[in-house]
Design an enzyme around this catalytic site. Sequence first.
Site, PDB file in Angstrom:
ATOM      1  N   SER A   2      20.049 -37.779   9.953  1.00 53.88           N
ATOM      2  CA  SER A   2      20.040 -38.116  11.372  1.00 53.88           C
ATOM      3  C   SER A   2      21.366 -37.789  12.032  1.00 53.88           C
ATOM      4  O   SER A   2      21.470 -37.741  13.256  1.00 53.88           O
ATOM      5  CB  SER A   2      19.718 -39.613  11.556  1.00 53.88           C
ATOM      6  OG  SER A   2      20.666 -40.411  10.857  1.00 53.88           O
ATOM      7  N   LEU A  35      21.474 -26.811  -6.108  1.00 53.96           N
ATOM      8  CA  LEU A  35      20.231 -26.333  -5.490  1.00 53.96           C
ATOM      9  C   LEU A  35      20.063 -24.825  -5.651  1.00 53.96           C
ATOM     10  O   LEU A  35      19.600 -24.133  -4.748  1.00 53.96           O
ATOM     11  CB  LEU A  35      20.189 -26.715  -3.998  1.00 53.96           C
ATOM     12  CG  LEU A  35      20.329 -28.212  -3.695  1.00 53.96           C
ATOM     13  CD1 LEU A  35      20.272 -28.457  -2.199  1.00 53.96           C
ATOM     14  CD2 LEU A  35      19.254 -29.025  -4.411  1.00 53.96           C
ATOM     15  N   ALA A  80      17.586 -48.471 -11.664  1.00 57.77           N
ATOM     16  CA  ALA A  80      18.013 -49.262 -10.513  1.00 57.77           C
ATOM     17  C   ALA A  80      19.441 -48.920 -10.091  1.00 57.77           C
ATOM     18  O   ALA A  80      19.782 -49.005  -8.905  1.00 57.77           O
ATOM     19  CB  ALA A  80      17.903 -50.748 -10.824  1.00 57.77           C
ATOM     20  N   GLU A 121       0.825  -1.210   0.000  1.00 60.04           N
ATOM     21  CA  GLU A 121       0.000   0.000   0.000  1.00 60.04           C
ATOM     22  C   GLU A 121       0.863   1.266   0.000  1.00 60.04           C
ATOM     23  O   GLU A 121       0.549   2.242  -0.690  1.00 60.04           O
ATOM     24  CB  GLU A 121      -0.930   0.016   1.218  1.00 60.04           C
ATOM     25  CG  GLU A 121      -1.925  -1.140   1.253  1.00 60.04           C
ATOM     26  CD  GLU A 121      -1.432  -2.306   2.081  1.00 60.04           C
ATOM     27  OE1 GLU A 121      -2.254  -2.914   2.786  1.00 60.04           O
ATOM     28  OE2 GLU A 121      -0.218  -2.617   2.021  1.00 60.04           O
ATOM     29  N   SER A 160      19.598 -40.827 -12.965  1.00 57.69           N
ATOM     30  CA  SER A 160      18.335 -40.068 -12.935  1.00 57.69           C
ATOM     31  C   SER A 160      18.346 -38.848 -13.836  1.00 57.69           C
ATOM     32  O   SER A 160      17.345 -38.131 -13.893  1.00 57.69           O
ATOM     33  CB  SER A 160      18.031 -39.622 -11.499  1.00 57.69           C
ATOM     34  OG  SER A 160      19.067 -38.783 -11.012  1.00 57.69           O
ATOM     35  N   THR A 215      21.024 -37.834  -1.279  1.00 65.29           N
ATOM     36  CA  THR A 215      21.047 -37.007  -2.487  1.00 65.29           C
ATOM     37  C   THR A 215      22.217 -36.029  -2.444  1.00 65.29           C
ATOM     38  O   THR A 215      22.913 -35.815  -3.448  1.00 65.29           O
ATOM     39  CB  THR A 215      19.720 -36.243  -2.637  1.00 65.29           C
ATOM     40  OG1 THR A 215      18.644 -37.168  -2.767  1.00 65.29           O
ATOM     41  CG2 THR A 215      19.749 -35.316  -3.841  1.00 65.29           C
TER      42      THR A 215
END
Length: 335
Positions: free
Chosen positions: A233, A214, A174, A61, A178, A206
Amino acid sequence: MGPVSAAASPDDHRWMGAALALAARGRGRTSPNPSVGCVIVRGGAVVGRGWTQPGGRPHAEAIALAEAGPAAQGATAYVTLEPCAHVSPRGPACADLLASHGVARVVTAQTDPDPRTNGKGLARLAAAGVQAISGIRSVEARTTMAGFLTRLALGRPHVTLKLATSLDGCIAKADGESRWITGPDARAHAHLERSRHETILVGRGTWEVDRPALDVRLPGLEDRAPQRVILSSHDDGGGDAVWLSSPGAIAQLRGDHVLVEGGAQVASAFLAEDLVDRLLLYRAPILIGDGKHALGAIGLGALADAHGRWAMIDSRQLGSDRLEVYERVRCSPGS
């Protein structure tokens, strides 16, 4: 005193659409404030426009009023969220600004759930003699401000899970190969999604195998690279990335939007804890067969429990690939 009620016109819906388009420009950059758009119209012409700037200030605004100047007198302001009513060290309340500039009418998409405003902004406008209407294209406004609303309701960022799969639900061969399942159009869209999130999260596997950048690789948007977060973890650190030990730890992250990109274990963990609010499914017209599946166990009990949880909100073709966008169906903000 409540807001003055009045019927909305077709023009109100049209101009609110313009305000919503402006609000989308700031998504992923305005935390802790929502990304808001504002269009000021007088005599059928736009005299001022603005959207929330990075870091949350200036507000939409304030920018639109500065552009409109004296032309704001007697105009209508279209704002995607109720103008704030609280005074901040970072600037005056937008409800007061609109009234002091002589705006005659304010149309908003929805009220602000922040308890510091929540109806007070519209009431303050009404007390100043400004006609106020709320609820115009509110569903679209909630989508634009999903991060802000999720943080208020659930105490955590809004989470989008991205999956890029073959027709038979695989994310890799497998042996782990990718690149690339989807084509360039789908990958470009995925980078656009990255630019709309403060945080991008992947699993440790990954991170260690692919060492993904990324970042955002679209011309003009390179500076919108999100914060990198690794779910593991074991907190081993690693450059400038943030390491989290559990999906629920996203509540401590800065920003209101998290994009989860992989892999299957991470995606399953977020789904199992019901932390996914939005799903991006990019599907390539290929079959892999004996490959790595997109998901593992997600805590599903009976098959009947899987139904009614997701609603498709968008579907489009991206080159040879198909994108489907789903939202988590929640009966109430905390469900």
